[in-house]
Write a protein that holds these residues in place. Structure first.
Motif, PDB file in Angstrom:
ATOM      1  N   MET A 134     -57.801 -45.924  22.668  1.00  0.00           N
ATOM      2  CA  MET A 134     -59.150 -45.377  22.507  1.00  0.00           C
ATOM      3  C   MET A 134     -60.193 -46.366  23.021  1.00  0.00           C
ATOM      4  N   PHE A 135     -60.066 -47.648  22.659  1.00  0.00           N
ATOM      5  CA  PHE A 135     -61.006 -48.657  23.158  1.00  0.00           C
ATOM      6  C   PHE A 135     -61.051 -48.632  24.687  1.00  0.00           C
ATOM      7  N   LYS A 136     -59.868 -48.655  25.292  1.00  0.00           N
ATOM      8  CA  LYS A 136     -59.785 -48.756  26.747  1.00  0.00           C
ATOM      9  C   LYS A 136     -60.383 -47.516  27.411  1.00  0.00           C
ATOM     10  N   TYR A 137     -60.045 -46.355  26.894  1.00  0.00           N
ATOM     11  CA  TYR A 137     -60.565 -45.107  27.457  1.00  0.00           C
ATOM     12  C   TYR A 137     -62.089 -45.042  27.312  1.00  0.00           C
ATOM     13  N   ALA A 138     -62.590 -45.344  26.108  1.00  0.00           N
ATOM     14  CA  ALA A 138     -64.021 -45.200  25.838  1.00  0.00           C
ATOM     15  C   ALA A 138     -64.855 -46.153  26.679  1.00  0.00           C
ATOM     16  N   GLN A 139     -64.397 -47.401  26.805  1.00  0.00           N
ATOM     17  CA  GLN A 139     -65.219 -48.346  27.571  1.00  0.00           C
ATOM     18  C   GLN A 139     -65.207 -48.022  29.069  1.00  0.00           C
ATOM     19  N   GLN A 140     -64.175 -47.294  29.524  1.00  0.00           N
ATOM     20  CA  GLN A 140     -64.131 -46.875  30.926  1.00  0.00           C
ATOM     21  C   GLN A 140     -65.060 -45.688  31.216  1.00  0.00           C
ATOM     22  N   HIS A 141     -65.364 -44.884  30.192  1.00  0.00           N
ATOM     23  CA  HIS A 141     -66.079 -43.624  30.424  1.00  0.00           C
ATOM     24  C   HIS A 141     -67.456 -43.536  29.780  1.00  0.00           C
ATOM     25  N   LEU A 142     -67.797 -44.493  28.914  1.00  0.00           N
ATOM     26  CA  LEU A 142     -69.093 -44.467  28.242  1.00  0.00           C
ATOM     27  C   LEU A 142     -69.794 -45.817  28.445  1.00  0.00           C
ATOM     28  N   PRO A 143     -71.137 -45.828  28.524  1.00  0.00           N
ATOM     29  CA  PRO A 143     -71.869 -47.089  28.701  1.00  0.00           C
ATOM     30  C   PRO A 143     -71.996 -47.847  27.369  1.00  0.00           C
ATOM     31  N   LEU A 144     -70.913 -48.407  26.897  1.00  0.00           N
ATOM     32  CA  LEU A 144     -70.872 -49.058  25.594  1.00  0.00           C
ATOM     33  C   LEU A 144     -71.211 -50.548  25.696  1.00  0.00           C
ATOM     34  N   MET A 157     -67.103 -34.068  21.394  1.00  0.00           N
ATOM     35  CA  MET A 157     -67.488 -34.471  22.739  1.00  0.00           C
ATOM     36  C   MET A 157     -66.524 -33.855  23.747  1.00  0.00           C
ATOM     37  N   ARG A 158     -67.095 -33.241  24.770  1.00  0.00           N
ATOM     38  CA  ARG A 158     -66.251 -32.571  25.763  1.00  0.00           C
ATOM     39  C   ARG A 158     -65.662 -33.529  26.796  1.00  0.00           C
ATOM     40  N   LEU A 159     -66.051 -34.792  26.727  1.00  0.00           N
ATOM     41  CA  LEU A 159     -65.557 -35.787  27.676  1.00  0.00           C
ATOM     42  C   LEU A 159     -64.042 -35.752  27.812  1.00  0.00           C
ATOM     43  N   ASN A 160     -63.335 -35.635  26.692  1.00  0.00           N
ATOM     44  CA  ASN A 160     -61.871 -35.776  26.703  1.00  0.00           C
ATOM     45  C   ASN A 160     -61.124 -34.463  26.526  1.00  0.00           C
ATOM     46  N   GLU A 161     -61.803 -33.314  26.693  1.00  0.00           N
ATOM     47  CA  GLU A 161     -61.156 -32.045  26.346  1.00  0.00           C
ATOM     48  C   GLU A 161     -59.973 -31.704  27.255  1.00  0.00           C
ATOM     49  N   HIS A 162     -59.886 -32.323  28.415  1.00  0.00           N
ATOM     50  CA  HIS A 162     -58.752 -32.077  29.314  1.00  0.00           C
ATOM     51  C   HIS A 162     -57.974 -33.364  29.590  1.00  0.00           C
ATOM     52  N   THR A 163     -58.005 -34.299  28.629  1.00  0.00           N
ATOM     53  CA  THR A 163     -57.400 -35.614  28.845  1.00  0.00           C
ATOM     54  C   THR A 163     -56.333 -35.915  27.804  1.00  0.00           C
ATOM     55  N   LYS A 164     -55.170 -36.335  28.297  1.00  0.00           N
ATOM     56  CA  LYS A 164     -54.090 -36.832  27.442  1.00  0.00           C
ATOM     57  C   LYS A 164     -53.865 -38.295  27.793  1.00  0.00           C
ATOM     58  N   LEU A 165     -53.797 -39.162  26.792  1.00  0.00           N
ATOM     59  CA  LEU A 165     -53.569 -40.587  27.000  1.00  0.00           C
ATOM     60  C   LEU A 165     -52.187 -40.956  26.471  1.00  0.00           C
ATOM     61  N   SER A 166     -51.429 -41.676  27.267  1.00  0.00           N
ATOM     62  CA  SER A 166     -50.067 -42.044  26.868  1.00  0.00           C
ATOM     63  C   SER A 166     -49.913 -43.550  26.822  1.00  0.00           C
ATOM     64  N   GLY A 167     -49.282 -44.028  25.742  1.00  0.00           N
ATOM     65  CA  GLY A 167     -48.896 -45.422  25.620  1.00  0.00           C
ATOM     66  C   GLY A 167     -47.390 -45.506  25.465  1.00  0.00           C
ATOM     67  N   GLN A 168     -46.917 -46.582  24.848  1.00  0.00           N
ATOM     68  CA  GLN A 168     -45.481 -46.742  24.611  1.00  0.00           C
ATOM     69  C   GLN A 168     -45.024 -45.993  23.362  1.00  0.00           C
ATOM     70  N   ARG A 169     -45.807 -46.107  22.288  1.00  0.00           N
ATOM     71  CA  ARG A 169     -45.421 -45.524  20.997  1.00  0.00           C
ATOM     72  C   ARG A 169     -46.119 -44.206  20.695  1.00  0.00           C
ATOM     73  N   VAL A 170     -47.314 -44.021  21.265  1.00  0.00           N
ATOM     74  CA  VAL A 170     -48.116 -42.858  20.906  1.00  0.00           C
ATOM     75  C   VAL A 170     -48.635 -42.138  22.141  1.00  0.00           C
ATOM     76  N   LYS A 216     -69.632 -37.666  19.097  1.00  0.00           N
ATOM     77  CA  LYS A 216     -68.315 -37.834  18.483  1.00  0.00           C
ATOM     78  C   LYS A 216     -67.228 -37.706  19.548  1.00  0.00           C
ATOM     79  N   LEU A 217     -66.236 -38.575  19.468  1.00  0.00           N
ATOM     80  CA  LEU A 217     -65.087 -38.524  20.366  1.00  0.00           C
ATOM     81  C   LEU A 217     -63.835 -38.677  19.520  1.00  0.00           C
ATOM     82  N   THR A 218     -62.888 -37.763  19.661  1.00  0.00           N
ATOM     83  CA  THR A 218     -61.691 -37.837  18.821  1.00  0.00           C
ATOM     84  C   THR A 218     -60.446 -37.446  19.599  1.00  0.00           C
ATOM     85  N   PHE A 219     -59.332 -38.061  19.193  1.00  0.00           N
ATOM     86  CA  PHE A 219     -58.002 -37.700  19.684  1.00  0.00           C
ATOM     87  C   PHE A 219     -57.071 -37.563  18.483  1.00  0.00           C
ATOM     88  N   ILE A 220     -56.134 -36.630  18.575  1.00  0.00           N
ATOM     89  CA  ILE A 220     -55.014 -36.566  17.638  1.00  0.00           C
ATOM     90  C   ILE A 220     -53.929 -37.525  18.143  1.00  0.00           C
TER      91      ILE A 220
END
Length: 201
Positions: free
Chosen positions: A128-138, A1-14, A63-67
């Motif tokens: 992933m949950f937070k990002y996906a529910q913000q960008h997809l009609p789930l 899925m190209r939705l996240n191809e230019h997106t980096k998500l940052s948390g505390q540990r990952v 499909k939506l995936t992040f490393i």
């Protein structure tokens, strides 16, 4: 899925980054482990097939995936390959009950045994949950987990997922979580998401 191809998500540990071709050799090395393939119900692929799989994750609309990167290692080295610890995926399909909305089947893998038990998988999945529910009609999230995978079962139960069925022939448990206002409020207390522009390393 190209939705996240230019997106980096940052948390505390990952830190979560899009799955790119330069990640494939290390990912392929991980998946040479029969134990890891068994845990993830994955087939053994050649390196070229792994590159094809990476391309499908980028191109396919379902499909939506992040490393998943260890944030500490990434901050110290600025080296994504050295910081890689796993991946998180969603398989998206139309909801039978509400055709204009979607169900997302969630997966998380922390590949390196040394990286397990440190909260990486939990935070990566929450991001992933937070990002996906913000960008997809789930409408809901779903997880299908091997009956013997007690760690993953406990993890998704901690996300307030509930078991909805067991299929003995596949040795599989299905858990679900409806996306409600109450659950979103809970999710917001669990993780702080910082989304930034991702520049291909």
């Amino acid at each position: 899925m190209r939705l996240n191809e230019h997106t980096k998500l940052s948390g505390q540990r990952v830190v979560l980054v899009p799955y790119e071709a330069h990640h494939v050799p290390k990912y392929h090395e991980w998946m040479s482990s029969p134990a890891l393939r068994s845990l993830t119900a994955s087939d053994e692929l050649t390196l070229e097939e792994e590159y094809e799989m990476q391309r499908s994750w980028r191109e396919d609309t379902d499909k939506l995936t992040f490393i998943v990167l260890c944030a500490d290692t990434y901050e110290k080295t600025n080296d994504e390959i050295a910081a890689m610890v796993g991946d998180t995926n969603l398989f998206v399909r139309h909801d039978d009950d509400e055709p204009k909305k979607y169900v997302a089947e969630a997966e998380i893998m922390i590949a390196s045994p040394a990286a397990r038990g440190k909260g990486y998988g939990r935070e990566a999945m929450l991001l992933m949950f937070k990002y996906a529910q913000q960008h997809l009609p789930l409408r809901k999230f779903e997880a299908k987990i091997d009956m013997d995978n007690a760690v993953s079962l406990r993890l998704f139960e901690s996300f307030q997922f509930k078991e909805v069925r067991r299929v003995e022939v596949f040795h599989e448990v299905t858990l679900e979580r409806l996306i409600t206002d109450d659950w979103l409020s809970w999710l917001n207390t669990q993780v702080q998401l910082r989304a930034e522009k991702y520049v291909n390393a």
